[in-house]
Design a protein around this motif. Structure first.
Motif, short mmCIF file in Angstrom:
data_model
loop_
_atom_site.label_atom_id
_atom_site.label_comp_id
_atom_site.label_asym_id
_atom_site.label_seq_id
_atom_site.Cartn_x
_atom_site.Cartn_y
_atom_site.Cartn_z
N ARG A 63 38.45 38.07 45.64
CA ARG A 63 38.52 38.72 46.94
C ARG A 63 38.57 40.23 46.86
N GLY A 64 38.89 40.79 45.71
CA GLY A 64 39.01 42.23 45.59
C GLY A 64 40.23 42.79 46.29
N GLU A 65 41.18 41.93 46.59
CA GLU A 65 42.41 42.37 47.25
C GLU A 65 43.60 42.01 46.38
N VAL A 66 44.68 42.73 46.54
CA VAL A 66 45.88 42.47 45.76
C VAL A 66 46.93 41.83 46.66
N ARG A 67 47.51 40.73 46.18
CA ARG A 67 48.57 40.05 46.93
C ARG A 67 49.91 40.45 46.32
N ASP A 68 50.81 40.93 47.14
CA ASP A 68 52.13 41.30 46.65
C ASP A 68 52.91 40.06 46.26
N GLU A 69 53.61 40.15 45.13
CA GLU A 69 54.42 39.04 44.66
C GLU A 69 55.90 39.35 44.88
N GLN A 70 56.71 38.32 45.05
CA GLN A 70 58.16 38.51 45.18
C GLN A 70 58.73 38.71 43.77
N CYS A 71 59.27 39.91 43.52
CA CYS A 71 59.77 40.24 42.19
C CYS A 71 61.17 40.84 42.32
N ALA A 72 61.83 41.01 41.17
CA ALA A 72 63.16 41.61 41.16
C ALA A 72 63.11 43.03 41.72
N ASN A 73 62.09 43.78 41.35
CA ASN A 73 61.86 45.12 41.89
C ASN A 73 60.43 45.14 42.43
N PRO A 74 60.23 44.65 43.66
CA PRO A 74 58.87 44.41 44.16
C PRO A 74 57.94 45.61 44.10
N GLU A 75 58.39 46.80 44.47
CA GLU A 75 57.50 47.95 44.49
C GLU A 75 57.05 48.33 43.08
N HIS A 76 58.00 48.43 42.17
CA HIS A 76 57.68 48.81 40.80
C HIS A 76 56.83 47.73 40.13
N ASP A 77 57.23 46.48 40.29
CA ASP A 77 56.49 45.37 39.68
C ASP A 77 55.10 45.24 40.27
N ALA A 78 54.96 45.47 41.58
CA ALA A 78 53.64 45.39 42.22
C ALA A 78 52.70 46.43 41.64
N GLU A 79 53.23 47.63 41.33
CA GLU A 79 52.40 48.67 40.71
C GLU A 79 51.95 48.25 39.32
N ILE A 80 52.87 47.67 38.55
CA ILE A 80 52.53 47.21 37.20
C ILE A 80 51.46 46.12 37.27
N ILE A 81 51.67 45.18 38.19
CA ILE A 81 50.72 44.08 38.34
C ILE A 81 49.35 44.62 38.74
N GLU A 82 49.34 45.54 39.70
CA GLU A 82 48.08 46.13 40.18
C GLU A 82 47.32 46.81 39.03
N GLU A 83 48.05 47.61 38.25
CA GLU A 83 47.44 48.35 37.14
C GLU A 83 46.85 47.39 36.10
N ALA A 84 47.64 46.40 35.70
CA ALA A 84 47.18 45.46 34.68
C ALA A 84 46.05 44.58 35.21
N ALA A 85 46.15 44.18 36.49
CA ALA A 85 45.10 43.34 37.09
C ALA A 85 43.79 44.10 37.17
N GLU A 86 43.85 45.38 37.49
CA GLU A 86 42.63 46.19 37.58
C GLU A 86 41.96 46.28 36.22
N GLU A 87 42.76 46.47 35.17
CA GLU A 87 42.20 46.53 33.82
C GLU A 87 41.59 45.19 33.43
N GLY A 88 42.29 44.10 33.71
CA GLY A 88 41.76 42.77 33.39
C GLY A 88 40.49 42.47 34.16
N ALA A 89 40.45 42.83 35.44
CA ALA A 89 39.25 42.59 36.26
C ALA A 89 38.07 43.40 35.74
N ARG A 90 38.33 44.64 35.31
CA ARG A 90 37.26 45.48 34.76
C ARG A 90 36.65 44.85 33.52
N VAL A 91 37.52 44.34 32.64
CA VAL A 91 37.04 43.71 31.40
C VAL A 91 36.21 42.48 31.71
#
Length: 199
Positions: A63-91
């Motif tokens: 979909r090219g969209e990011v879904r926020d996940e419920q995490c211990a620190n949602p904002e920080h974890d969402a950024e980490i997930i976004e960054e890693a997901a973007e790299e994985g999607a690029r590969v």
């Protein structure tokens, strides 16, 4: 001379994402993996976001969209997930392009083989004419063996094997044979390392 200090915030993000091995993170940041392990232990970092990263990679590819996940620190974890997901999607996108190119090449080679087989007699006659004045028959024999049935059968087998492998890779890259992913973040790290080397 001042030694550049490691960017521990970036290292923590990469470590917690679980998308890269600790060794790769260390190499990219110019420090030892032992230093990262010590810092992770002292700071209580956990490589606990790899499954969420996997989900986001799939989500980005579909979909090219990011879904926020419920995490211990949602904002920080969402950024980490976004960054890693973007790299994985690029590969994965890069691999999809490479697989398409290889598939097109295999199809062209298969077409060439079909042409060679259908025009074998004409080709053999041309070889006979081309080598008629040769002092020995070595060049003629080599050229004729290249279009002979055993050579064509071997080429067909090799092309069929290549196409079979490409079809498996393509189905995997497009998630058509989606099997349950392993939960072990080290398995994902190894996979991402391999993908990064190839990209």
């Amino acid at each position: 001379m001042t030694t550049k200090q490691p960017d521990w915030e970036a290292i923590e993000r990469a470590y917690r994402a679980g998308a890269l091995s600790i060794r790769t993170i260390a190499e990219r940041n110019g420090i030892s993996d032992t230093a990262i392990r010590k810092r992770a232990k002292a700071s209580g970092w956990a490589r606990d976001l790899s499954e969420q990263v996997r989900k986001e990679v799939r989500n980005k590819l579909v979909r090219g969209e990011v879904r926020d996940e419920q995490c211990a620190n949602p904002e920080h974890d969402a950024e980490i997930i976004e960054e890693a997901a973007e790299e994985g999607a690029r590969v994965v996108r890069s691999h999809r392009r490479d697989i398409r190119k290889a598939t097109n090449l295999a199809n062209l080679l298969m077409d060439d083989l079909l042409t060679t087989i259908s025009k074998r007699e004409e080709i053999e006659d041309s070889i006979e004419a081309e080598t008629a004045d040769d002092s020995n028959g070595m060049r003629r024999a080599t050229m004729l063996s290249a279009v002979a049935l055993p050579s064509n059968a071997k080429t067909l087998f090799q092309l069929s094997s290549a196409m079979k492998n490409l079809q498996v890779l393509e189905r995997t890259a497009f998630g058509l044979d989606d099997k349950e992913q392993p939960n072990d973040s080290d398995d994902l790290s190894k996979l991402m390392d391999e993908l990064s080397k190839d990209a």
